[in-house]
Structure formats: structure tokens, C-alpha cells
Design a protein around this motif. Structure first.
Motif, PDB file in Angstrom:
ATOM      1  N   SER A 188       0.845  -1.193   0.000  1.00  0.00           N
ATOM      2  CA  SER A 188       0.000   0.000   0.000  1.00  0.00           C
ATOM      3  C   SER A 188       0.882   1.245   0.000  1.00  0.00           C
ATOM      4  CB  SER A 188      -0.907   0.004   1.239  1.00  0.00           C
ATOM      5  OG  SER A 188      -0.136   0.112   2.421  1.00  0.00           O
ATOM      6  N   LYS A 189       0.286   2.407  -0.280  1.00  0.00           N
ATOM      7  CA  LYS A 189       1.055   3.654  -0.279  1.00  0.00           C
ATOM      8  C   LYS A 189       1.649   3.934   1.104  1.00  0.00           C
ATOM      9  CE  LYS A 189      -1.355   6.037  -4.036  1.00  0.00           C
ATOM     10  NZ  LYS A 189      -2.143   7.247  -4.417  1.00  0.00           N
ATOM     11  N   ARG A 190       0.905   3.577   2.135  1.00  0.00           N
ATOM     12  CA  ARG A 190       1.382   3.822   3.499  1.00  0.00           C
ATOM     13  C   ARG A 190       2.615   2.969   3.806  1.00  0.00           C
ATOM     14  NH1 ARG A 190       0.669   1.548   8.502  1.00  0.00           N
ATOM     15  NH2 ARG A 190       0.771   2.995  10.282  1.00  0.00           N
TER      16      ARG A 190
ATOM     17  N   ARG B  78       5.562   4.274   1.858  1.00  0.00           N
ATOM     18  CA  ARG B  78       6.059   5.516   2.436  1.00  0.00           C
ATOM     19  C   ARG B  78       6.871   5.252   3.692  1.00  0.00           C
ATOM     20  NH1 ARG B  78       7.688  10.528   1.271  1.00  0.00           N
ATOM     21  NH2 ARG B  78       7.304  12.001   2.969  1.00  0.00           N
ATOM     22  N   LEU B  79       6.382   4.389   4.582  1.00  0.00           N
ATOM     23  CA  LEU B  79       7.099   4.078   5.817  1.00  0.00           C
ATOM     24  C   LEU B  79       8.425   3.377   5.524  1.00  0.00           C
ATOM     25  CD1 LEU B  79       4.178   2.863   8.124  1.00  0.00           C
ATOM     26  CD2 LEU B  79       5.413   5.032   8.243  1.00  0.00           C
TER      27      LEU B  79
END
Length: 337
Positions: A143-145, A148-149
Motif C-alpha cells: 500500500s502507499k502507506r 512511504r514508511l
């Protein structure tokens, strides 16, 4: 007239000074009572606090070892040099600034220059890492999250390695603040103790009495307030000038840096009324400290001095820093209409 208090008969005193609750004020040469040149609230605010009271933190600070050591330094300078107190305050300020804060400021610029020189490498790492994370996220259907993390975690790790490699962690640049601010506090409190009669005597005369006659120009009494407001306003102007010099040398400041600049400007202005409510000895110290800070700021812009301190060259360095500073100041404050 006597009054009973806590089982003891006490004679009421005209004015109480901090640290002198059970004794009258020192008599003057005329045999009268020497009243404090400060307003009653300025003295009472210190002497009225008892242990465990709302002002006990200041009581502990005023009698702490660092403040006592600062008092000893000031008394030592006065004894060795034989100078009047206004000159001793200025000399001590210049000596402390030159011996302590100037080397720390040079070290701060050294660290910041190395961090600035790392920025191209950091941007290159960020670009490649972003591409790698995008490919991996596409393969593993992150996922984008999560992507990003993952990017942030690896970016922090890689940047930390660069800081360790070049020994230039930005936190090291804050050492100046951790030394300069406590030193400023200790000097201010020590001078307040002197001015309110809360500390030692020297050669049979209280330091407060010496300060009362060892001023200069329009402030001959260093225990009194500066009724002309010249010293407080000068402190505010010098501090504002330091802030503006910092702002002029920063092109394209971030939003956070902009907010910090506005905050420091507000503090510089608020220092004026604050300085008008404390003894002139303290305001004189603040003025000398600010003037040294301004001189230090300008000195650290000199290419020769930076080279002497082995501060690395950066893209933002200029061969004519003072000319550039004057041009930027003129464009912002004089030619702007």
C-alpha cells in the motif's frame, strides 16, 4: 515599636532585601538607612518566597553552585583588575564570549557546513531509494502507506550513516545553545543577587553599595533601573539586528524557519519592557552580550576567519559577504517602497 512573631520580638524594618530578612539595611555614610534603588516589588519578589513556595525554584537557582561560581568569577575580575563594576561586567562578558561561545559558534558553523555539503549526496540517495521502493512496492503490492514508511525508515538509516561517516550529526550544532543559554542565566541571576544585596561583601563593603556608585554615563547607579530606557531599547535593537542578519543570509527559508524567525523577533521586542524592570547591571550585561553576539555573527562570515577555523567551503559561501549583506539589507529595508 516591637511586634511578636513566632515567639520572637522583632523590630519592623523599613525595607527587606533578599537574603537579609533578619538584619536592617546597611547604613550610608550619613548615618541614615540606605534604601534600595529598585522598586519594592522587584526586591520583595525575591525575598518573599519561602522554601516550597511558588518561587522556590528561583530561590534554589539564586543559591545554586553555578550562580555562586559566577559570582566568584565576577568578584575575582573586580579584585584583580581594580576596574569599576561597569567595566568589570563588560570585560567578563567579552572574556566569556571570546573564550567559550566563539569557539563553540565556529564549531557550529563547521558542522553546518559539512551537513550542507552532504545535501547533493543525500538528494541523490533519496532519488535512487525512491525508485527502488517504487519497484519493490509494485512487485509486492504494498500500500502507499507501507511504501512511504519503508522509504522513510531506509532514508533515515542511510542519512545517519552519512552523518557518522563525516562525523557531522546536526545535533552537534546545538551544543552552543546548551552552553550559552545557561551561562546567560547564571550571569543574570548573579548580577541580580549583587544588585539586591543578596550576596557577599568585599573588603568590608557590600557589592550592592559598590554597584550603586560604579556605573557610568546616564546610569551611575547599577542597582537602579534605567529610567531613560536607553539600555533596554539598545538591547532590543541589537537583538533584532542579529535576527535580521540571520534572515538575510537564508534564501528560501522553510516554513518552520520562518516561524522561528518571527518568534525570535517577537522575543527581541519583548525583551525591551523586561529589561526596563531589572537593575542596570543586568541590562548592561545583556547589551554587552548582544554586541558580542553581533560581532561574532559578522566575524564568522569572514572567509579568512572561516578558513582559519577550518570551516569547509560551501556553495552558499561568498567572497564578499559584507558587501552582499549590505546589498540585501539595503534592498529589503531602504530601497523597498
Amino acid at each position: 515599636m516591637l511586634c511578636r512573631l513566632g515567639g520572637r520580638w522583632l523590630r519592623p524594618l523599613p525595607v527587606l532585601q533578599h537574603g537579609a530578612r533578619d538584619r536592617p539595611l546597611a547604613p550610608t555614610s550619613t548615618g541614615g538607612i540606605k534604601h534600595s534603588a529598585l522598586p519594592v516589588w522587584a526586591v520583595a519578589s525575591v525575598s518573599a518566597v519561602g522554601s516550597g513556595g511558588p518561587g522556590s525554584w528561583y530561590e534554589a537557582l539564586a543559591t545554586s553552585a553555578p550562580v555562586h561560581g559566577t559570582e566568584e568569577v565576577l568578584l575575582g575580575v573586580h579584585t584583580v583588575t581594580g576596574l569599576p563594576w561597569w567595566a568589570c561586567i563588560g570585560l567578563t562578558t567579552v572574556a566569556l564570549r571570546g573564550a567559550v561561545t566563539l569557539p563553540l559558534a565556529a564549531y557550529q558553523h563547521y558542522i553546518l557546513a559539512k551537513v550542507e555539503n552532504l545535501q547533493p549526496e543525500i538528494k541523490n540517495i533519496a532519488r535512487h531509494l525512491n525508485q527502488e521502493v517504487a519497484v519493490r512496492a509494485n512487485q509486492l503490492r504494498w500500500s502507499k502507506r507501507v511504501a512511504r514508511l519503508t522509504y522513510l525508515k531506509n532514508m533515515r538509516r542511510l542519512v545517519s550513516k552519512l552523518y557518522v561517516r563525516d562525523n557531522c550529526h546536526p545535533f552537534k550544532a546545538t551544543v552552543l545553545v546548551w552552553i550559552q543559554f545557561p551561562m546567560w542565566i547564571f550571569m543574570s541571576v548573579a548580577l541580580r543577587n549583587f544588585s539586591t544585596g543578596a550576596t557577599h561583601s568585599e573588603a568590608g563593603f557590600s557589592v550592592q553599595e559598590q554597584l550603586a556608585t560604579d556605573g557610568i554615563l546616564w546610569f551611575p547607579d547599577l542597582t537602579a533601573l534605567d529610567s531613560t530606557w536607553i539600555l533596554p531599547i539598545s538591547v532590543g535593537i541589537i537583538n533584532l539586528l542579529i535576527v535580521e542578519i540571520f534572515a538575510l543570509q537564508k534564501i528560501g527559508m522553510s516554513r518552520f524557519q520562518t516561524y522561528i524567525t518571527y518568534f525570535v523577533r517577537a522575543v527581541s521586542v519583548l525583551m525591551i519592557p523586561v529589561a526596563a524592570t531589572v537593575p542596570s547591571s543586568i541590562v548592561l550585561y545583556w547589551l554587552c552580550s548582544s554586541l558580542m553576539g553581533l560581532s561574532q555573527n559578522l566575524l564568522l562570515r569572514s572567509p579568512r576567519f572561516r578558513q582559519l577555523c577550518r570551516i569547509p567551503l560551501t556553495k552558499s559561501d561568498s567572497d564578499t559577504p559584507y558587501k552582499d549583506l549590505f546589498a540585501a539589507f539595503y534592498a529589503k529595508f531602504i530601497s523597498k517602497k
